[in-house]
Design an enzyme around this catalytic site. Structure first.
Site, PDB file in Angstrom:
ATOM      1  N   LYS A  19      44.713  52.446  46.598  1.00  0.00           N
ATOM      2  CA  LYS A  19      43.484  52.076  47.316  1.00  0.00           C
ATOM      3  C   LYS A  19      43.318  50.555  47.334  1.00  0.00           C
ATOM      4  O   LYS A  19      42.986  49.968  48.364  1.00  0.00           O
ATOM      5  CB  LYS A  19      42.285  52.728  46.630  1.00  0.00           C
ATOM      6  CG  LYS A  19      40.942  52.085  46.901  1.00  0.00           C
ATOM      7  CD  LYS A  19      39.879  52.792  46.108  1.00  0.00           C
ATOM      8  CE  LYS A  19      38.610  52.037  45.899  1.00  0.00           C
ATOM      9  NZ  LYS A  19      38.687  50.772  45.164  1.00  0.00           N
ATOM     10  N   ASN A  20      43.550  49.921  46.200  1.00  0.00           N
ATOM     11  CA  ASN A  20      43.295  48.482  46.143  1.00  0.00           C
ATOM     12  C   ASN A  20      44.385  47.656  46.818  1.00  0.00           C
ATOM     13  O   ASN A  20      44.276  46.440  46.915  1.00  0.00           O
ATOM     14  CB  ASN A  20      43.086  48.035  44.689  1.00  0.00           C
ATOM     15  CG  ASN A  20      41.740  48.514  44.166  1.00  0.00           C
ATOM     16  OD1 ASN A  20      40.942  49.080  44.909  1.00  0.00           O
ATOM     17  ND2 ASN A  20      41.490  48.293  42.879  1.00  0.00           N
TER      18      ASN A  20
ATOM     19  N   CYS B 197      30.343  50.139  44.941  1.00  0.00           N
ATOM     20  CA  CYS B 197      29.848  50.894  43.788  1.00  0.00           C
ATOM     21  C   CYS B 197      28.858  50.063  42.990  1.00  0.00           C
ATOM     22  O   CYS B 197      29.022  48.847  42.874  1.00  0.00           O
ATOM     23  CB  CYS B 197      31.009  51.272  42.873  1.00  0.00           C
ATOM     24  SG  CYS B 197      31.886  52.740  43.420  1.00  0.00           S
TER      25      CYS B 197
ATOM     26  N   ARG C  37      27.781  41.776  41.826  1.00  0.00           N
ATOM     27  CA  ARG C  37      29.098  41.402  42.359  1.00  0.00           C
ATOM     28  C   ARG C  37      28.923  40.294  43.377  1.00  0.00           C
ATOM     29  O   ARG C  37      28.971  40.519  44.586  1.00  0.00           O
ATOM     30  CB  ARG C  37      29.788  42.625  42.966  1.00  0.00           C
ATOM     31  CG  ARG C  37      30.071  43.670  41.919  1.00  0.00           C
ATOM     32  CD  ARG C  37      30.665  44.916  42.510  1.00  0.00           C
ATOM     33  NE  ARG C  37      32.118  44.897  42.536  1.00  0.00           N
ATOM     34  CZ  ARG C  37      32.853  45.928  42.909  1.00  0.00           C
ATOM     35  NH1 ARG C  37      32.284  47.038  43.276  1.00  0.00           N
ATOM     36  NH2 ARG C  37      34.165  45.850  42.913  1.00  0.00           N
TER      37      ARG C  37
ATOM     38  N   ASP D  19      38.906  49.505  35.804  1.00  0.00           N
ATOM     39  CA  ASP D  19      38.865  50.746  36.585  1.00  0.00           C
ATOM     40  C   ASP D  19      39.347  51.969  35.790  1.00  0.00           C
ATOM     41  O   ASP D  19      39.312  53.086  36.299  1.00  0.00           O
ATOM     42  CB  ASP D  19      39.708  50.608  37.863  1.00  0.00           C
ATOM     43  CG  ASP D  19      39.023  49.737  38.904  1.00  0.00           C
ATOM     44  OD1 ASP D  19      37.845  49.383  38.711  1.00  0.00           O
ATOM     45  OD2 ASP D  19      39.668  49.398  39.917  1.00  0.00           O
TER      46      ASP D  19
ATOM     47  N   ARG E 104      35.807  58.378  47.440  1.00  0.00           N
ATOM     48  CA  ARG E 104      36.080  57.009  47.913  1.00  0.00           C
ATOM     49  C   ARG E 104      37.464  56.537  47.485  1.00  0.00           C
ATOM     50  O   ARG E 104      38.075  55.719  48.171  1.00  0.00           O
ATOM     51  CB  ARG E 104      35.054  56.026  47.332  1.00  0.00           C
ATOM     52  CG  ARG E 104      33.663  56.233  47.860  1.00  0.00           C
ATOM     53  CD  ARG E 104      32.743  55.214  47.282  1.00  0.00           C
ATOM     54  NE  ARG E 104      33.242  53.888  47.656  1.00  0.00           N
ATOM     55  CZ  ARG E 104      32.572  52.768  47.505  1.00  0.00           C
ATOM     56  NH1 ARG E 104      31.364  52.809  46.990  1.00  0.00           N
ATOM     57  NH2 ARG E 104      33.087  51.626  47.858  1.00  0.00           N
TER      58      ARG E 104
HETATM   59  C1  UD1 Z   1      38.592  44.524  42.635  1.00  0.00           C
HETATM   60  C2  UD1 Z   1      38.938  45.988  42.775  1.00  0.00           C
HETATM   61  C3  UD1 Z   1      38.117  46.830  41.815  1.00  0.00           C
HETATM   62  C4  UD1 Z   1      38.284  46.311  40.398  1.00  0.00           C
HETATM   63  C5  UD1 Z   1      38.042  44.813  40.318  1.00  0.00           C
HETATM   64  C6  UD1 Z   1      38.385  44.222  38.957  1.00  0.00           C
HETATM   65  C7  UD1 Z   1      39.618  46.184  45.072  1.00  0.00           C
HETATM   66  C8  UD1 Z   1      39.322  46.746  46.414  1.00  0.00           C
HETATM   67  N1  UD1 Z   1      38.689  46.403  44.139  1.00  0.00           N
HETATM   68  O1  UD1 Z   1      37.207  44.389  42.952  1.00  0.00           O
HETATM   69  O2  UD1 Z   1      38.578  48.178  41.911  1.00  0.00           O
HETATM   70  O3  UD1 Z   1      37.372  46.971  39.550  1.00  0.00           O
HETATM   71  O4  UD1 Z   1      38.849  44.120  41.289  1.00  0.00           O
HETATM   72  O5  UD1 Z   1      39.690  44.520  38.610  1.00  0.00           O
HETATM   73  O6  UD1 Z   1      40.657  45.608  44.838  1.00  0.00           O
HETATM   74  N2  UD1 Z   1      32.929  37.607  40.711  1.00  0.00           N
HETATM   75  C9  UD1 Z   1      32.062  36.542  40.844  1.00  0.00           C
HETATM   76  N3  UD1 Z   1      32.053  35.865  42.027  1.00  0.00           N
HETATM   77  C10 UD1 Z   1      32.862  36.208  43.087  1.00  0.00           C
HETATM   78  C11 UD1 Z   1      33.730  37.304  42.931  1.00  0.00           C
HETATM   79  C12 UD1 Z   1      33.750  37.985  41.729  1.00  0.00           C
HETATM   80  O7  UD1 Z   1      31.327  36.204  39.921  1.00  0.00           O
HETATM   81  O8  UD1 Z   1      32.796  35.551  44.122  1.00  0.00           O
HETATM   82  C13 UD1 Z   1      32.914  38.377  39.441  1.00  0.00           C
HETATM   83  C14 UD1 Z   1      32.408  39.806  39.657  1.00  0.00           C
HETATM   84  O9  UD1 Z   1      31.016  39.851  39.611  1.00  0.00           O
HETATM   85  C15 UD1 Z   1      33.040  40.549  38.509  1.00  0.00           C
HETATM   86  C16 UD1 Z   1      34.371  39.827  38.340  1.00  0.00           C
HETATM   87  O10 UD1 Z   1      34.250  38.579  39.000  1.00  0.00           O
HETATM   88  O11 UD1 Z   1      32.275  40.414  37.342  1.00  0.00           O
HETATM   89  C17 UD1 Z   1      35.543  40.593  38.900  1.00  0.00           C
HETATM   90  O12 UD1 Z   1      35.368  40.816  40.255  1.00  0.00           O
HETATM   91  P1  UD1 Z   1      36.594  40.860  41.292  1.00  0.00           P
HETATM   92  O13 UD1 Z   1      37.863  40.631  40.569  1.00  0.00           O
HETATM   93  O14 UD1 Z   1      36.251  39.971  42.422  1.00  0.00           O
HETATM   94  O15 UD1 Z   1      36.521  42.367  41.761  1.00  0.00           O
HETATM   95  P2  UD1 Z   1      36.590  42.933  43.223  1.00  0.00           P
HETATM   96  O16 UD1 Z   1      37.562  42.161  44.036  1.00  0.00           O
HETATM   97  O17 UD1 Z   1      35.229  43.154  43.739  1.00  0.00           O
END
Ligand code: UD1
Length: 422
Positions: free
Chosen positions: A22-23, A116, A121, A304, A396
């Site tokens: 998925k990711n 989710c 986020r 995850d 999902r």
């Molecule tokens: C992706 C994965 C999700 C997984 C997560 C962490 C996909 C589609 N989803 O989500 O399944 O749980 O990585 O391995 O690949 N953050 C900030 N600012 C930003 C972006 C992120 O503070 O601009 C923080 C988030 O709040 C969170 C952390 O960074 O605490 C990790 O987020 P991130 O690695 O960005 O996760 P996703 O890309 O949303």
């Protein structure tokens, strides 16, 4: 509203094949917008997040042909850069579309993404990176509008190795002028998969899987054919399913190195896991408490898989401690597991799990995707009947988890009508 009804107590056995990740597919779908030729992607999981992303692409003018697990896309007719709010809110990954749309059309308007409910986020890292590439960003009334003439290559240091920000900026940089260097990036295998896909289309990206990714801007991308890497989180979930039911299962189409942190913790918890080059065999055993699970960016233990290992450790002999370091508030499964008789308390970002001999079936609700999977796992070995509501969250990210588990002998049914007397 569909629900799962599980009669616990069946030992799982047999073989199961894992679908594409998925990711990987979500950013790869976004990246396909950059291409002027046809793109074909194989081993695409039939999950609702993919369906939502395809609905968004269709609204943007992309032609789509999805047959079984093979997907063809033609983004040559891309006609708009405005993503409908309703679809944007359904899935956080829609934020990935900013990078490719800016690269291809020079502008984009999106509402803040959904996804989710696993804690705040923000998208600040995405926006900071884009601004440093010359993008003008305006945040107003819940919308983000961004525009750029030509993006320019830049050196960007991420404050945290965010998976989404790494991918978004990689895609934004494809058509930027000159070189973009991204430092302190996420190293997840799905980022390597995205790099491989982009390079098959003619991009010049290197370094994915390390701390620094370099992108040399190009003028155009062609079509490509790509097979997704297998989903390491589904594989991890199935390993726990075998372990929690004291079963014996062979899991095929995996990349064992992607699962090292998970395999190592599950071995510590008492599971027997024998790895082969692209499969593994897992056999249950007496579950032992593990006091040092800590979620971290890859190659650390994946957030995850945190709810699923917590379901397993609920049955452990002894105390376990699980610390969630990636997302605040990713403990919504604990209330539901406790309804089933688990003994879990929370201290700040750690969960303390006092193992019990048995969980009991109960009426619970999937609060999000992986939390929902954890409840299914708990239900597989609980005494009696577990009724899980809101399974649309599970759909999902898992292509018919109920059918996968049935194939291994689990007593799990998907029902549509409310079930009484549970
Ligand atoms: C992706 C994965 C999700 C997984 C997560 C962490 C996909 C589609 N989803 O989500 O399944 O749980 O990585 O391995 O690949 N953050 C900030 N600012 C930003 C972006 C992120 O503070 O601009 C923080 C988030 O709040 C969170 C952390 O960074 O605490 C990790 O987020 P991130 O690695 O960005 O996760 P996703 O890309 O949303």
């Amino acid at each position: 509203m569909e629900k799962f009804v599980i009669e616990g107590g069946e030992r799982l056995s047999g073989k199961i094949r894992i679908t594409g990740a998925k990711n990987s597919i979500l950013p790869i779908l976004a990246a396909s917008l950059l291409s002027s030729g046809k793109v074909r992607i194989e081993d695409v999981p039939r999950i609702s997040d993919v369906k939502v992303m395809l609905d968004i692409l269709e609204c943007l003018g992309v032609k789509i042909d999805w047959k079984e697990n093979s997907l063809e896309l033609d983004a040559d007719s891309l006609s708009t850069s405005e993503i409908p709010e309703k679809l944007m809110c359904e899935m956080r990954s829609s934020i990935f579309l900013m990078g490719p749309l800016l690269g291809k059309l020079g502008k984009v308007k999106v509402s803040y993404p959904g996804g989710c409910a696993i804690g705040p986020r923000p998208i600040d890292l995405h926006l900071k990176g884009l601004i440093s590439m010359g993008v003008e960003v305006v945040e107003e009334n819940g919308y983000v509008s961004a525009k750029a003439g030509t993006l320019k290559g830049s050196t960007i240091h991420l404050d945290f190795p965010s998976v989404g920000a790494t991918e978004n900026l990689m895609m934004a940089a494809i058509y930027a002028k000159g070189f973009t260097r991204l430092h302190n990036v996420a190293k997840e295998p799905e980022i390597v998969d995205l790099q491989n896909f982009l390079n098959k289309m003619g991009a010049r990206v290197r370094g994915a899987g390390t701390d620094i990714i370099t992108i040399e801007g190009v003028k155009s991308l062609d079509g490509a054919v790509h097979r997704l890497i297998p989903d390491r989180i589904i594989a991890g979930t199935m390993i726990v399913a075998a372990g929690i039911t004291d079963g014996e299962v062979i899991i095929e189409n995996i990349i064992p190195e992607h699962l090292e942190a998970v395999i190592s913790k599950l071995r510590e918890a008492g599971l027997e896991i024998l790895e082969d080059s692209d499969s593994l065999m897992v056999r249950g055993g007496k579950i032992k408490g593990v006091n040092s699970v800590r979620t971290l960016p890859y190659p650390g233990f994946p957030t995850d898989m945190q709810p699923q290992i917590m379901a397993l450790l609920s049955y452990a002999d002894g105390i376990s401690v699980v610390k969630e370091s990636v997302f605040e508030g990713r403990f919504s499964h604990i209330n539901e597991l406790n309804k089933m008789g688990a003994q879990i308390t929370v201290q700040e970002r750690s969960a303390i799990i006092k193992g019990v001999n048995n969980l009991k079936g109960a009426k619970v609700k999937a609060p999000d995707l992986r939390a929902g999977a954890a409840l299914v796992l708990a239900g597989l070995s609980a005494q009696g009947t577990t009724l899980i509501d809101e399974v649309h969250y599970i759909d999902r990210g898992y292509e018919r988890l109920d059918l996968m588990l049935q194939k291994l002998g689990a007593n799990i049914k998907r029902v549509h009508a409310p079930v009484i007397n549970v």
